[in-house]
Design a protein around this motif. Structure first.
Motif, PDB file in Angstrom:
ATOM      1  N   ASP A  82       0.842  -1.198   0.000  1.00  0.00           N
ATOM      2  CA  ASP A  82       0.000   0.000   0.000  1.00  0.00           C
ATOM      3  C   ASP A  82       0.885   1.260   0.000  1.00  0.00           C
ATOM      4  N   PRO A  83       1.546   1.522  -1.138  1.00  0.00           N
ATOM      5  CA  PRO A  83       2.512   2.638  -1.190  1.00  0.00           C
ATOM      6  C   PRO A  83       1.940   3.986  -0.772  1.00  0.00           C
ATOM      7  N   GLU A  84       0.653   4.188  -1.011  1.00  0.00           N
ATOM      8  CA  GLU A  84       0.055   5.488  -0.639  1.00  0.00           C
ATOM      9  C   GLU A  84       0.198   5.765   0.859  1.00  0.00           C
ATOM     10  N   LYS A 158      11.392  -6.393  -8.366  1.00  0.00           N
ATOM     11  CA  LYS A 158      10.878  -5.542  -9.440  1.00  0.00           C
ATOM     12  C   LYS A 158       9.610  -4.816  -8.956  1.00  0.00           C
ATOM     13  N   GLU A 159       8.696  -5.611  -8.385  1.00  0.00           N
ATOM     14  CA  GLU A 159       7.452  -5.004  -7.893  1.00  0.00           C
ATOM     15  C   GLU A 159       7.736  -4.081  -6.695  1.00  0.00           C
ATOM     16  N   TYR A 160       8.644  -4.516  -5.829  1.00  0.00           N
ATOM     17  CA  TYR A 160       8.968  -3.687  -4.659  1.00  0.00           C
ATOM     18  C   TYR A 160       9.575  -2.348  -5.096  1.00  0.00           C
ATOM     19  N   SER A 161      10.388  -2.378  -6.181  1.00  0.00           N
ATOM     20  CA  SER A 161      11.016  -1.136  -6.656  1.00  0.00           C
ATOM     21  C   SER A 161       9.951  -0.169  -7.145  1.00  0.00           C
ATOM     22  N   THR A 162       8.953  -0.701  -7.866  1.00  0.00           N
ATOM     23  CA  THR A 162       7.861   0.155  -8.356  1.00  0.00           C
ATOM     24  C   THR A 162       7.136   0.771  -7.167  1.00  0.00           C
ATOM     25  N   ASN A 163       6.863  -0.038  -6.160  1.00  0.00           N
ATOM     26  CA  ASN A 163       6.131   0.483  -4.995  1.00  0.00           C
ATOM     27  C   ASN A 163       6.980   1.425  -4.144  1.00  0.00           C
ATOM     28  N   TYR A 164       8.275   1.217  -4.156  1.00  0.00           N
ATOM     29  CA  TYR A 164       9.202   2.136  -3.456  1.00  0.00           C
ATOM     30  C   TYR A 164       9.100   3.528  -4.089  1.00  0.00           C
ATOM     31  N   ILE A 165       9.105   3.572  -5.418  1.00  0.00           N
ATOM     32  CA  ILE A 165       8.991   4.853  -6.124  1.00  0.00           C
ATOM     33  C   ILE A 165       7.607   5.467  -5.846  1.00  0.00           C
ATOM     34  N   ARG A 166       6.568   4.633  -5.881  1.00  0.00           N
ATOM     35  CA  ARG A 166       5.203   5.137  -5.605  1.00  0.00           C
ATOM     36  C   ARG A 166       5.073   5.645  -4.163  1.00  0.00           C
TER      37      ARG A 166
END
Ligand code: SAM
Length: 275
Positions: A82-84, A158-166
């Motif tokens: 839940d990056p938000e 890969k998915e964690y990196s996207t969520n880190y940026i988000r």
């Protein structure tokens, strides 16, 4: 032919009693329906066609308490889940925490440690990690041992990196780990702020002066009555104006202690203890 397994309410109560007496694990505060599904799953896994056979299996202590916990509770977790939520903490909460000389954070039900690590990365980028202590607790000592190691699968990154940026991450997630044969080892520095302790939310004691408690995706497995007890424990553990963060499908709104909390962001399940 596959046998259709079922268990009665009385058998479920029997399971709870055996788990408590023989394994020292108290499932009495867990929501009946999900508990029943997990017990049936374990029975199938252990090839017990009847509850009597399963009871015999349990009574002969064929499992360790951690194995029992692994099978009955759900340990699924992710980095920057839940990056938000993380973005909100970074943008709206960290500046308030900056005014504290020491920041106490409790990750209750932290599983294998992905959530505390995610927060540690953002705290570091905000210059707050050195003065933070992250208390990481779980009922299962096996997941805590994995959390301490800080080793995860490379394919998840890969998915964690996207969520880190988000989440508002400012660097590259790969700056925080070293990859080796399909695994990654998180940088040691991130773990320096963490204290790992086995602790049960069902019968454990409170902590002191927490500025933030993250307890996400644990409440969904508990009865309403147990959730109220855990919220009481959290309120006793929070310092005045301390933050409480629950999971996306959880809420404190209908609890018996809601009058002691204010909603910071209802959609993100972020609350704050009143003065
Ligand atoms: C689904 S994981 C959630 C992990 C993390 N908080 C997240 O949201 O990604 C639930 C965790 O709660 C732990 N748990 C279950 N019952 C507990 C209890 N009574 N006390 C403390 N932890 C518990 C489980 O062992 C598991 O690691």
């Amino acid at each position: 032919m596959e046998v259709l397994l079922e268990i009665t309410q009385a058998e479920l109560a029997d399971f709870i009693e055996i788990s408590n007496n023989l394994y020292g694990v108290d499932f009495s505060g867990y929501a009946q329906e999900s508990l029943r599904r997990r017990v049936l799953r374990l029975m199938k896994l252990k090839e017990c066609d009847t509850f009597a056979a399963f009871k015999y299996f349990l009574a002969n202590q064929k499992l360790t308490d951690n194995e029992l916990l692994n099978e009955i509770t759900v340990n699924t977790t992710e980095m920057f889940r839940d990056p938000e939520v993380f973005k909100f903490l970074k943008e709206e909460v960290f500046d308030i925490m900056e005014t504290y000389p020491r920041i106490n954070i409790w990750h209750a039900g932290c599983s294998t440690g992905e959530e505390p690590l995610s927060l540690a990365i953002l705290l570091k980028e905000h210059g707050l990690l050195k003065r933070s202590v992250q208390y990481c607790t779980d009922i299962n000592s096996e997941v805590l041992a994995q959390a301490k190691k800080g080793i995860y699968e490379l394919r998840e990154m890969k998915e964690y990196s996207t969520n880190y940026i988000r989440s508002g991450g400012e660097q590259s997630l790969s700056d925080y780990y070293v990859a080796n044969y399909g695994n990654v080892k998180m940088n040691k520095g991130l773990g320096k702020s963490m204290v790992y302790t086995k602790h049960s939310l069902v019968n454990g004691s409170s902590f002191n002066q927490m500025h933030m408690i993250m307890c996400r995706n644990v409440f969904i497995y508990l009865t309403t009555e147990q959730q109220n007890k855990v919220l009481r424990l959290f309120l006793d553990s929070l310092s005045p104006r301390g933050y409480l963060i629950l999971g996306a499908k959880e809420s404190a709104v209908f609890s018996t202690v809601f009058n002691e909390l204010e909603t910071v962001n209802g959609r993100l399940k972020i609350y704050r203890k009143k003065k």
